[in-house]
Design an enzyme around this catalytic site. Sequence first.
Site, mmCIF file in Angstrom:
data_model
loop_
_atom_site.group_PDB
_atom_site.id
_atom_site.type_symbol
_atom_site.label_atom_id
_atom_site.label_comp_id
_atom_site.label_asym_id
_atom_site.label_seq_id
_atom_site.Cartn_x
_atom_site.Cartn_y
_atom_site.Cartn_z
ATOM 1 N N ARG A 155 3.151 9.581 -8.356
ATOM 2 C CA ARG A 155 2.161 8.508 -7.977
ATOM 3 C C ARG A 155 0.606 8.612 -7.807
ATOM 4 O O ARG A 155 0.107 10.151 -8.168
ATOM 5 C CB ARG A 155 2.225 7.234 -6.876
ATOM 6 C CG ARG A 155 2.635 8.341 -5.246
ATOM 7 C CD ARG A 155 3.006 8.865 -4.185
ATOM 8 N NE ARG A 155 2.634 6.753 -3.167
ATOM 9 C CZ ARG A 155 2.283 7.028 -1.961
ATOM 10 N NH1 ARG A 155 3.115 8.235 -1.209
ATOM 11 N NH2 ARG A 155 2.076 6.431 -1.598
ATOM 12 N N ARG A 156 0.041 7.013 -7.921
ATOM 13 C CA ARG A 156 -1.011 7.665 -8.027
ATOM 14 C C ARG A 156 -2.243 7.989 -9.076
ATOM 15 O O ARG A 156 -3.222 8.855 -8.678
ATOM 16 C CB ARG A 156 -1.962 8.125 -6.047
ATOM 17 C CG ARG A 156 -1.412 7.327 -5.403
ATOM 18 C CD ARG A 156 -1.422 8.088 -3.885
ATOM 19 N NE ARG A 156 -1.318 6.863 -2.746
ATOM 20 C CZ ARG A 156 -1.435 7.571 -1.560
ATOM 21 N NH1 ARG A 156 -1.639 9.151 -1.227
ATOM 22 N NH2 ARG A 156 -1.165 6.446 -0.414
ATOM 23 N N TYR A 211 7.223 -1.532 11.178
ATOM 24 C CA TYR A 211 7.613 -2.592 12.112
ATOM 25 C C TYR A 211 6.856 -3.792 12.797
ATOM 26 O O TYR A 211 6.906 -4.549 12.571
ATOM 27 C CB TYR A 211 8.848 -1.666 12.953
ATOM 28 C CG TYR A 211 9.636 -1.197 12.441
ATOM 29 C CD1 TYR A 211 10.471 -1.778 12.080
ATOM 30 C CD2 TYR A 211 9.777 0.045 12.069
ATOM 31 C CE1 TYR A 211 11.406 -1.219 11.261
ATOM 32 C CE2 TYR A 211 10.532 0.981 11.279
ATOM 33 C CZ TYR A 211 12.288 1.036 10.801
ATOM 34 O OH TYR A 211 12.825 1.213 10.312
ATOM 35 N N HIS A 222 3.795 4.325 11.152
ATOM 36 C CA HIS A 222 5.277 3.921 10.672
ATOM 37 C C HIS A 222 5.935 3.123 11.361
ATOM 38 O O HIS A 222 5.897 1.807 10.807
ATOM 39 C CB HIS A 222 6.629 5.526 10.517
ATOM 40 C CG HIS A 222 7.865 4.994 10.765
ATOM 41 N ND1 HIS A 222 8.012 4.740 9.188
ATOM 42 C CD2 HIS A 222 9.215 4.138 11.054
ATOM 43 C CE1 HIS A 222 9.631 3.849 8.738
ATOM 44 N NE2 HIS A 222 9.492 3.686 10.575
ATOM 45 N N HIS A 274 9.419 1.908 -3.564
ATOM 46 C CA HIS A 274 9.813 2.015 -2.223
ATOM 47 C C HIS A 274 8.850 0.154 -1.171
ATOM 48 O O HIS A 274 9.671 -0.827 -1.324
ATOM 49 C CB HIS A 274 9.772 2.865 -1.741
ATOM 50 C CG HIS A 274 10.737 2.783 -0.240
ATOM 51 N ND1 HIS A 274 12.028 2.031 0.776
ATOM 52 C CD2 HIS A 274 9.766 2.733 0.624
ATOM 53 C CE1 HIS A 274 11.802 2.420 1.638
ATOM 54 N NE2 HIS A 274 10.865 2.259 2.241
ATOM 55 N N PHE A 275 8.028 0.805 -0.920
ATOM 56 C CA PHE A 275 7.700 -0.271 -0.605
ATOM 57 C C PHE A 275 6.809 -1.147 -0.495
ATOM 58 O O PHE A 275 6.575 -2.581 -0.450
ATOM 59 C CB PHE A 275 6.049 0.994 0.323
ATOM 60 C CG PHE A 275 5.230 1.133 0.288
ATOM 61 C CD1 PHE A 275 4.410 -0.071 -0.870
ATOM 62 C CD2 PHE A 275 4.611 2.370 -0.569
ATOM 63 C CE1 PHE A 275 2.877 0.550 -1.624
ATOM 64 C CE2 PHE A 275 3.649 2.723 -0.801
ATOM 65 C CZ PHE A 275 2.614 2.388 -1.641
ATOM 66 N N HIS A 276 7.693 -1.361 -2.374
ATOM 67 C CA HIS A 276 6.603 -2.706 -2.398
ATOM 68 C C HIS A 276 8.245 -3.857 -2.267
ATOM 69 O O HIS A 276 8.049 -5.231 -2.394
ATOM 70 C CB HIS A 276 6.581 -3.251 -3.709
ATOM 71 C CG HIS A 276 5.129 -2.462 -4.369
ATOM 72 N ND1 HIS A 276 4.680 -0.924 -4.289
ATOM 73 C CD2 HIS A 276 3.862 -2.887 -4.435
ATOM 74 C CE1 HIS A 276 3.046 -1.523 -4.945
ATOM 75 N NE2 HIS A 276 2.696 -2.974 -4.566
HETATM 76 CU CU CU Z 1 8.087 5.650 7.771
#
Ligand code: CU
Length: 541
Positions: free
Chosen positions: A428-429, A218, A214, A365-367
């Site tokens: 996913r995957r 950041y 995580h 989301h992470f794209h």
């Molecule tokens: Cu996270």
Amino acid sequence: MKGTNRLILANIWVSVVAFGIAASMALMQAISRANLEVPFQSARMYYMSVTAHGVLMALVFTTFFIMALGYATAQRENGEIALPRFAWMMFGLALLGVAMAVWAILSFKATVLYTFYPPLQAHPAFYIGLTLVVVASWGWCASMIASWRESKRRNPDRAVSLAMHATTVNCLLWLLATMGVAAEMLFQLIPWSLGLVDRIDPLLARTLFWFFGHPLVYFWILPAYAIWYAVLPREAGGKLFSDPLARMVFTLFLVLSTPVGLHHQFQDPGIPAAWKLFHTFNTMAISFPSLVTAFTVVASLEIAGRLRGGTGLFGWLRALPWGNPVVSAVLFAGLLFMVGGFGGSINAAYSLNSVVHNTAWIAAHFHLTVGSAAALTFMGGCYWLVPKISGRELELALLARIQPALWFLGMVFFSFTGHIAGLMGLPRRVFTTDFGGAAQAEMWKGLTSASAIGGVLLFASAGLFVMVMVATMLAGKRQPIAPLEWAESLGEPEGGYRPGIWDRLWLWFAVAVIMVIIAYAVPLYDIFQLERFGSPGFKPF
Ligand code: CU
């Protein structure tokens, strides 16, 4: 050209090449999603290419750009970076590590995806290579922290620049976070892949991974925020709304980034529910500095827009210089991040997470976050940084102007459909889109095809970025090397800000360590108390 500029450009080159390879891997995956019969469509190929895409994008492209930006910031601060020879050695070490990991991936010896969850097992070169990259990044941190101290020594009564503050916070955050992945590599994955031990504890490995995973997010976002705060207002023709508020934001990330990792493990057995909930609360707390960022950046843009003659409720938005690719890349990145940020709050909520866990929602989301907020900002950052550092004008400027909008459009197709398909249950995957002819898979087909169109648009945008960068660095028209200039802030006192409470980074680092101990001591102790069986390694291909 000065040595440091050469070092910065060397890092940018690795970043751009990694990005190009990773983007071509993504094109193959996008075409597979379109339900087309393609010769390279096999499980083996798919998992190799997803691993290559994830590692090269998320770990190589980002890290090398972040190191380049850090060196440029430190050089701007003091006229030179601290430990320059050591920094070159670290560049060599990082490059060696990348070469080892990429060799293992491309020769199908590491189809473990970028999270490398055991009991999937990769060739030792994959783990050792990535460990070398982390060790080299520690060397980069040493150079950055020494530069920060040098700046404070030279000007004891003045706070360091906001960009230097952000870079130093990011290094401290990174040093703390990488303890988790270093422990996983050294005590679990490397001995296990070398055959020194034959079993591994996947739960412990996942916990150590997300201790790192995580704050890694950041580590990507903070340099992007540094560009939003310290570069964007000036490029847009305005001023930063508040420097002290921005300083607080970065320091809060140092404190709150790490004690949240269990929000990636809500579905894992063996971790007490109360601790998962505690990590949920911390995650909600960490959305506060991002909300402050949204406010401050939009306020800074409004100042810029009004200074440029924009009027009315939204007229200032139109008055912003959208034709400047530095500005438009960051604006589109910010727009996508707003959606991604709200999605992130859903992922982090203990109960809602079960709806989206392991579905296409997560990849979508992470794209929006790392794939847009960070990656698109970094592309804008390259358009800004590379001409100044290399002493070459931006080549193919028209393509650079189109590229951010194309990325935005591609991401809307790719990511919005992925969110919806994820809510409808698309896992996913998984490499096929027909799921053995399952009836449910029919519902997803329209969405995955639209998502594939998004993938093709993103690939086109990525191609434009690589072309612009390569053309600029190899053949751009010569111009004088220009110093970096940071945005001024509203109400900045004569002679700069005095150091305040948010500048006392060692104090906040100590608070961050205490937070980590509170958040992880009991869950880790519990894992060690469980009866432990371990798992042998699996290599499906
Ligand atoms: Cu996270």
